[in-house]
Scaffold this motif. Structure first.
Motif, mmCIF file in Angstrom:
data_model
loop_
_atom_site.group_PDB
_atom_site.id
_atom_site.type_symbol
_atom_site.label_atom_id
_atom_site.label_comp_id
_atom_site.label_asym_id
_atom_site.label_seq_id
_atom_site.Cartn_x
_atom_site.Cartn_y
_atom_site.Cartn_z
ATOM 1 N N SER A 1 -7.443 11.785 -32.546
ATOM 2 C CA SER A 1 -7.539 13.435 -31.694
ATOM 3 C C SER A 1 -7.652 13.234 -30.277
ATOM 4 O O SER A 1 -7.419 14.169 -29.516
ATOM 5 C CB SER A 1 -8.422 14.394 -32.341
ATOM 6 N N GLY A 2 -7.633 11.977 -29.641
ATOM 7 C CA GLY A 2 -8.015 11.668 -28.249
ATOM 8 C C GLY A 2 -6.954 11.065 -27.625
ATOM 9 O O GLY A 2 -6.201 10.150 -28.232
ATOM 10 N N ARG B 1 -14.779 13.920 -45.721
ATOM 11 C CA ARG B 1 -15.290 12.904 -44.795
ATOM 12 C C ARG B 1 -14.059 11.886 -44.304
ATOM 13 O O ARG B 1 -13.934 11.773 -43.019
ATOM 14 C CB ARG B 1 -16.276 11.840 -45.463
ATOM 15 N N GLU B 2 -13.145 11.533 -45.215
ATOM 16 C CA GLU B 2 -12.097 10.727 -44.686
ATOM 17 C C GLU B 2 -11.128 11.339 -43.866
ATOM 18 O O GLU B 2 -10.562 10.654 -42.894
ATOM 19 C CB GLU B 2 -11.381 10.389 -46.000
ATOM 20 N N LEU B 3 -10.958 12.671 -43.964
ATOM 21 C CA LEU B 3 -10.114 13.646 -43.129
ATOM 22 C C LEU B 3 -10.670 13.487 -41.751
ATOM 23 O O LEU B 3 -9.911 13.523 -40.855
ATOM 24 C CB LEU B 3 -9.617 14.868 -43.717
ATOM 25 N N ARG B 4 -11.969 13.959 -41.668
ATOM 26 C CA ARG B 4 -12.566 13.882 -40.372
ATOM 27 C C ARG B 4 -12.595 12.534 -39.883
ATOM 28 O O ARG B 4 -12.344 12.745 -38.534
ATOM 29 C CB ARG B 4 -14.049 14.346 -40.664
ATOM 30 N N ALA C 1 -4.516 18.725 -39.890
ATOM 31 C CA ALA C 1 -5.851 18.268 -40.354
ATOM 32 C C ALA C 1 -7.133 18.959 -39.581
ATOM 33 O O ALA C 1 -8.098 19.447 -40.396
ATOM 34 C CB ALA C 1 -6.174 16.807 -39.851
ATOM 35 N N GLU C 2 -7.179 19.542 -38.461
ATOM 36 C CA GLU C 2 -8.123 20.495 -37.508
ATOM 37 C C GLU C 2 -8.106 21.587 -38.423
ATOM 38 O O GLU C 2 -9.303 22.258 -38.740
ATOM 39 C CB GLU C 2 -7.751 20.458 -36.276
ATOM 40 N N HIS C 3 -7.129 22.182 -38.814
ATOM 41 C CA HIS C 3 -6.990 23.347 -39.556
ATOM 42 C C HIS C 3 -7.835 23.260 -41.059
ATOM 43 O O HIS C 3 -8.718 24.172 -41.217
ATOM 44 C CB HIS C 3 -5.618 24.043 -39.887
ATOM 45 N N VAL C 4 -7.628 22.292 -41.811
ATOM 46 C CA VAL C 4 -8.127 22.127 -43.140
ATOM 47 C C VAL C 4 -9.764 21.677 -42.871
ATOM 48 O O VAL C 4 -10.479 22.358 -43.480
ATOM 49 C CB VAL C 4 -7.497 20.805 -43.543
ATOM 50 N N LEU C 5 -9.948 21.076 -41.656
ATOM 51 C CA LEU C 5 -11.518 20.880 -41.428
ATOM 52 C C LEU C 5 -12.312 22.040 -40.935
ATOM 53 O O LEU C 5 -13.519 22.161 -41.434
ATOM 54 C CB LEU C 5 -11.621 19.774 -40.349
ATOM 55 N N LEU C 6 -11.523 22.937 -40.378
ATOM 56 C CA LEU C 6 -12.229 24.356 -40.150
ATOM 57 C C LEU C 6 -12.217 25.346 -41.242
ATOM 58 O O LEU C 6 -12.511 26.508 -41.165
ATOM 59 C CB LEU C 6 -11.375 24.871 -38.906
ATOM 60 N N GLY C 7 -11.765 24.923 -42.430
ATOM 61 C CA GLY C 7 -11.861 25.671 -43.455
ATOM 62 C C GLY C 7 -10.684 26.473 -43.895
ATOM 63 O O GLY C 7 -10.618 27.325 -44.773
ATOM 64 N N GLY C 8 -9.493 26.057 -43.502
ATOM 65 C CA GLY C 8 -8.286 26.630 -43.719
ATOM 66 C C GLY C 8 -7.775 26.244 -45.249
ATOM 67 O O GLY C 8 -6.891 26.871 -45.637
ATOM 68 N N SER C 9 -8.351 25.218 -45.951
ATOM 69 C CA SER C 9 -7.966 25.032 -47.234
ATOM 70 C C SER C 9 -8.783 23.997 -47.802
ATOM 71 O O SER C 9 -9.642 23.270 -47.036
ATOM 72 C CB SER C 9 -6.492 24.297 -47.192
ATOM 73 N N PRO C 10 -8.731 23.941 -49.044
ATOM 74 C CA PRO C 10 -9.675 22.874 -49.620
ATOM 75 C C PRO C 10 -9.624 21.615 -49.219
ATOM 76 O O PRO C 10 -8.622 20.924 -49.350
ATOM 77 C CB PRO C 10 -9.697 23.125 -51.229
ATOM 78 N N ARG D 1 -18.489 14.144 -31.071
ATOM 79 C CA ARG D 1 -17.163 14.666 -30.749
ATOM 80 C C ARG D 1 -16.738 15.458 -31.936
ATOM 81 O O ARG D 1 -16.139 16.579 -31.611
ATOM 82 C CB ARG D 1 -16.176 13.373 -30.892
ATOM 83 N N ALA D 2 -16.827 15.254 -33.120
ATOM 84 C CA ALA D 2 -16.595 16.266 -34.078
ATOM 85 C C ALA D 2 -17.139 17.481 -33.930
ATOM 86 O O ALA D 2 -16.644 18.486 -33.920
ATOM 87 C CB ALA D 2 -16.941 15.695 -35.534
ATOM 88 N N GLY D 3 -18.421 17.785 -33.733
ATOM 89 C CA GLY D 3 -19.148 18.874 -33.405
ATOM 90 C C GLY D 3 -18.600 19.733 -32.210
ATOM 91 O O GLY D 3 -18.316 20.921 -32.172
ATOM 92 N N ARG D 4 -18.358 18.913 -30.995
ATOM 93 C CA ARG D 4 -17.773 19.791 -29.934
ATOM 94 C C ARG D 4 -16.313 20.157 -30.257
ATOM 95 O O ARG D 4 -15.973 21.242 -29.825
ATOM 96 C CB ARG D 4 -17.832 18.651 -28.773
ATOM 97 N N ALA D 5 -15.577 19.290 -30.910
ATOM 98 C CA ALA D 5 -14.023 19.611 -31.022
ATOM 99 C C ALA D 5 -13.803 20.832 -31.918
ATOM 100 O O ALA D 5 -13.253 21.766 -31.802
ATOM 101 C CB ALA D 5 -13.414 18.498 -31.478
ATOM 102 N N LEU D 6 -14.752 20.775 -33.063
ATOM 103 C CA LEU D 6 -14.648 21.884 -34.166
ATOM 104 C C LEU D 6 -15.309 22.917 -33.888
ATOM 105 O O LEU D 6 -15.128 24.131 -34.467
ATOM 106 C CB LEU D 6 -15.060 21.087 -35.372
#
Length: 440
Positions: free
Chosen positions: A417-418, A407-410, A391-400, A432-437
């Motif tokens: 994740s904690g 938004r749902e995935l985030r 999921a983190e990989h996708v959120l970082l742009g690894g796939s569409p 949290r999202a900004g720091r983690a990603l």
């Protein structure tokens, strides 16, 4: 130890059907999927009826170069005690490699991989089995596994390897006849020869399962009917010794209860016919006690150098399978490719089970995205961690993943994740999202 009889692998999807099936003497549960303090109602009812429940572990990695993890052993022991089991079972396999022993990256297979049948591997396996035996409150039985690949330079046959293991440790054997068929198709090994070389008095029980053949490769799927060749191997085994227990495994693609009952009837008939043909010959009625009294052979423990040699070989193979590194010398590159694709497909399937929200959020894009991700991202923990990493990989742009699905995935990733429950505050989530990603 009393004879187990005829059993079936208990799974949540068929729990109600198993309770109603006639002639079920015992069930087997995947140890890692069982929580002693929160047993499913179905399992409790079976226990209350006096049905034996045996925990079957899949994560110890007794064939790996490292010594068994004390925490995993304690968890397996806890399950055996909670279920009142007469024994516990695991596999002759390695499931992870690398780490401090080899100063290489720690890798997880998410699957049972074959141990080389060499003296080094046998020495390590024997010591690991002894460590496990000392930590468990009941006897241990270990299972032969199915494999798509063969190690180069092996020094023993399967039967010889298992014989020495049982002889040196007194461990019992869980013989999977479906795996003998798999290795016959995939590695050209003769099931009859393997049975002839086994210490039959050490057999605790037998697994029977189905699979399918594709492009000359047999896949031990546990999702298809038991084929006639597997029943024939079961009959061969039963003609040599009366197995204390026989169990049908089914993990996917569950049929109607009537079909499972017919498969159980076919298993009983194969054994009955084989025993009838060999009437008057000694049967294994006291197998449990015979193995319990087997003394261990006093042999030296495996040294660190032996473990390191084995560890380096296993790390190189696993890296080729899950990280795309070159195939180690002597291995069939085509078969390694088949195994690598199979491991990636299994990861996708299991992640979809432990985190069903992911295919729900990503839709038809989930599977191709995960398979592409798996090519360059080995597992670094269990399947739940794998789901988070994907999921983190996708959120970082690894796939569409755009718009609403993104938004749902985030939200899903932030919630899981904690190590502790997180604030439901939208501002806290964004921070949290900004720091983690961004890695800060």
């Amino acid at each position: 130890m009393a004879r187990l009889g005829t059993g079936i692998g208990w799974r949540p999807e068929i729990a109600d059907a198993v309770e109603r099936m006639p002639g079920i003497d015992w069930v087997e549960v995947v140890a890692e999927n069982t929580c002693p303090g929160h047993l499913p109602d179905s399992l409790r009812r079976l226990l209350d009826r006096g049905v034996t429940v045996v925990p079957h572990g899949v994560s110890l990695g007794l064939g790996g170069a490292d010594r068994p993890d004390a925490g995993r052993l304690a968890a397996l022991a806890e399950r055996a005690e909670a279920l009142g089991s007469p024994l516990v079972t695991e596999h002759i396999a390695f499931v992870r490699a690398g780490g401090p022993l080899t100063t290489t990256a720690r890798l997880e297979a998410g699957h049972l991989l074959p141990v080389p049948r060499t003296r080094d591997a046998l020495d390590v396996l024997c010591e690991n089995v002894r460590i496990a035996q000392d930590a468990l409150p009941v006897p241990l039985a270990v299972e032969n596994i199915a494999a798509l690949i063969s190690w180069p330079g092996e020094e023993m046959t399967e039967g010889q390897f298992l014989y020495e293991l049982a002889d040196r440790t007194g461990v019992r054997l869980l013989i999977d006849v479906a795996n003998l068929h798999t290795n016959h198709v995939n590695r050209g090994e003769d099931p009859a020869k393997a049975l002839a070389e086994l210490p039959l008095e050490a057999i605790a029980y037998v697994h029977v399962a189905g699979g399918f053949e594709r492009d000359g490769v047999w896949h031990d799927s546990h999702a298809h009917p038991v084929p006639r060749p597997v029943l024939d191997i079961l009959a061969d085994l039963a003609s040599r010794v009366s197995p204390p227990g026989v169990l049908l495994e089914r993990d996917e693609n569950f049929p109607e209860p009537g079909e499972l009952e017919r498969e159980l009837d076919a298993i009983r008939e194969a054994i009955k016919h084989a025993v009838k043909e060999t009437a008057g010959e000694p049967a294994g009625e006291a197998v449990g006690e015979a193995v319990r009294e087997t003394a261990r052979v006093d042999v030296p423990a495996a040294g660190d150098a032996t473990r390191q040699r084995l560890g380096l070989a296993q790390a190189a193979l696993l890296s080729a399978l899950v990280a795309g590194t070159p195939a180690p010398e002597g291995f069939d590159r085509v078969r390694l490719g088949v195994q690598a694709r199979s491991l990636a497909a299994k990861r996708a399937d299991v992640v979809a089970k432990v985190a069903p929200e992911l295919p729900g959020i990503l839709g038809t894009g989930y599977r191709p995205a995960f398979l592409a991700y798996a090519q360059g991202h080995p597992m670094r923990g269990g399947y739940r961690q794998d789901a988070l990493d994907f999921a983190e990989h996708v959120l970082l742009g690894g796939s569409p993943a755009e718009g609403r699905s993104r938004r749902e995935l985030r939200r899903w990733w932030l919630d899981r994740s904690g190590p502790a429950p997180r604030s439901r505050s939208p501002l806290a989530r964004v921070a949290r999202a900004g720091r983690a990603l961004t890695g800060r």
